[in-house]
Write a protein that holds these residues in place. Sequence first.
Motif, PDB file in Angstrom:
ATOM      1  N   PHE A  47      19.898  14.768  11.741  1.00 44.00           N
ATOM      2  CA  PHE A  47      21.239  14.378  12.199  1.00 44.00           C
ATOM      3  C   PHE A  47      22.303  15.432  11.889  1.00 44.00           C
ATOM      4  N   ALA A  48      22.028  16.312  10.934  1.00 47.54           N
ATOM      5  CA  ALA A  48      23.059  17.252  10.468  1.00 47.54           C
ATOM      6  C   ALA A  48      22.828  18.691  10.925  1.00 47.54           C
ATOM      7  N   VAL A  49      21.820  18.903  11.778  1.00 47.84           N
ATOM      8  CA  VAL A  49      21.552  20.236  12.331  1.00 47.84           C
ATOM      9  C   VAL A  49      21.478  20.124  13.854  1.00 47.84           C
ATOM     10  N   SER A  50      21.474  21.262  14.550  1.00 51.06           N
ATOM     11  CA  SER A  50      21.389  21.218  16.015  1.00 51.06           C
ATOM     12  C   SER A  50      19.991  20.855  16.502  1.00 51.06           C
ATOM     13  N   ASN A  51      18.965  21.396  15.825  1.00 47.99           N
ATOM     14  CA  ASN A  51      17.589  21.144  16.232  1.00 47.99           C
ATOM     15  C   ASN A  51      16.681  21.406  15.039  1.00 47.99           C
ATOM     16  N   MET A  52      15.616  20.616  14.922  1.00 50.19           N
ATOM     17  CA  MET A  52      14.680  20.800  13.817  1.00 50.19           C
ATOM     18  C   MET A  52      13.375  20.117  14.173  1.00 50.19           C
ATOM     19  N   PHE A  53      12.254  20.844  13.993  1.00 47.44           N
ATOM     20  CA  PHE A  53      10.941  20.265  14.306  1.00 47.44           C
ATOM     21  C   PHE A  53       9.844  21.039  13.591  1.00 47.44           C
ATOM     22  N   VAL A  54       8.732  20.372  13.348  1.00 45.40           N
ATOM     23  CA  VAL A  54       7.571  21.014  12.734  1.00 45.40           C
ATOM     24  C   VAL A  54       6.944  21.936  13.773  1.00 45.40           C
ATOM     25  N   SER A  55       6.630  23.153  13.357  1.00 44.57           N
ATOM     26  CA  SER A  55       6.028  24.128  14.270  1.00 44.57           C
ATOM     27  C   SER A  55       4.675  23.640  14.763  1.00 44.57           C
ATOM     28  N   LYS A  56       4.460  23.743  16.065  1.00 44.43           N
ATOM     29  CA  LYS A  56       3.162  23.421  16.641  1.00 44.43           C
ATOM     30  C   LYS A  56       2.346  24.702  16.870  1.00 44.43           C
ATOM     31  N   TYR A  66       5.095  24.624   8.493  1.00 41.97           N
ATOM     32  CA  TYR A  66       6.250  25.403   8.936  1.00 41.97           C
ATOM     33  C   TYR A  66       7.184  24.526   9.745  1.00 41.97           C
ATOM     34  N   ILE A  67       8.477  24.702   9.496  1.00 41.60           N
ATOM     35  CA  ILE A  67       9.508  23.910  10.163  1.00 41.60           C
ATOM     36  C   ILE A  67      10.501  24.865  10.814  1.00 41.60           C
ATOM     37  N   ASN A  68      10.793  24.629  12.084  1.00 38.78           N
ATOM     38  CA  ASN A  68      11.825  25.391  12.786  1.00 38.78           C
ATOM     39  C   ASN A  68      13.133  24.625  12.685  1.00 38.78           C
ATOM     40  N   TYR A  77      15.940  29.545  12.248  1.00 40.67           N
ATOM     41  CA  TYR A  77      15.129  29.895  11.091  1.00 40.67           C
ATOM     42  C   TYR A  77      13.754  29.249  11.219  1.00 40.67           C
ATOM     43  N   CYS A  78      12.769  29.905  10.627  1.00 45.04           N
ATOM     44  CA  CYS A  78      11.473  29.285  10.417  1.00 45.04           C
ATOM     45  C   CYS A  78      11.338  29.102   8.911  1.00 45.04           C
ATOM     46  N   LEU A  79      11.085  27.868   8.493  1.00 46.61           N
ATOM     47  CA  LEU A  79      10.977  27.541   7.075  1.00 46.61           C
ATOM     48  C   LEU A  79       9.526  27.281   6.709  1.00 46.61           C
ATOM     49  N   VAL A  89      11.226  31.991   6.150  1.00 43.43           N
ATOM     50  CA  VAL A  89      10.205  33.030   6.332  1.00 43.43           C
ATOM     51  C   VAL A  89      10.460  33.868   7.582  1.00 43.43           C
ATOM     52  N   ALA A  90      11.436  33.461   8.409  1.00 47.60           N
ATOM     53  CA  ALA A  90      11.803  34.270   9.585  1.00 47.60           C
ATOM     54  C   ALA A  90      13.137  33.778  10.130  1.00 47.60           C
ATOM     55  N   TYR A  91      13.800  34.667  10.859  1.00 52.77           N
ATOM     56  CA  TYR A  91      15.073  34.334  11.504  1.00 52.77           C
ATOM     57  C   TYR A  91      14.844  34.071  12.988  1.00 52.77           C
ATOM     58  N   ALA A  92      13.762  33.340  13.283  1.00 50.89           N
ATOM     59  CA  ALA A  92      13.405  32.940  14.645  1.00 50.89           C
ATOM     60  C   ALA A  92      12.399  31.804  14.526  1.00 50.89           C
ATOM     61  N   PHE A  93      12.256  31.037  15.599  1.00 52.56           N
ATOM     62  CA  PHE A  93      11.290  29.942  15.586  1.00 52.56           C
ATOM     63  C   PHE A  93       9.860  30.484  15.593  1.00 52.56           C
TER      64      PHE A  93
END
Length: 140
Positions: A47-56, A66-68, A77-79, A89-93
């Motif tokens: 709810f507090a970010v523009s987009n967020m999802f677990v990397s497929k 990994y979470i984008n 970001y890729c977390l 871990v990266a500044y991209a999905f």
Amino acid sequence: RMETDYNPMEMSNNMGFEEDSDYRHFDGADVKDMRLEAEAVVNDVLFAVSNMFVSKILPCAEDVAYINVETRERNKYCLELTEAGLRVVAYAFDQTDDSLQTPYHETVYSLLDSLSPAYREFFGNALLQRLEALKKDSQS
């Protein structure tokens, strides 16, 4: 005197964990658990970010997922989520950059708080609204 039907030496030779299907099942459960943990993280702060999802695309393993995330500032970001916590871990999905040495954060709140002033403000406002609603409920 008790008699045994098996030779303990034979038994230990047959206990190869890699071949034992019961142990493989547990590994599978662990993989699912880290993915479930990542899904829970996403659901907590979506709810507090523009987009967020677990990397497929990036693989989940028993000890990592990994979470984008795209912040409200439109930064991507890729977390990496591990037992140690979360880190960028990266500044991209769907990417990892081994040269990045970013610190681990114990919680997703701490990580997003450090990355996104808009997240901090949005999260704080949502918290205040909930507190106001609780206050009204307790007064009625």
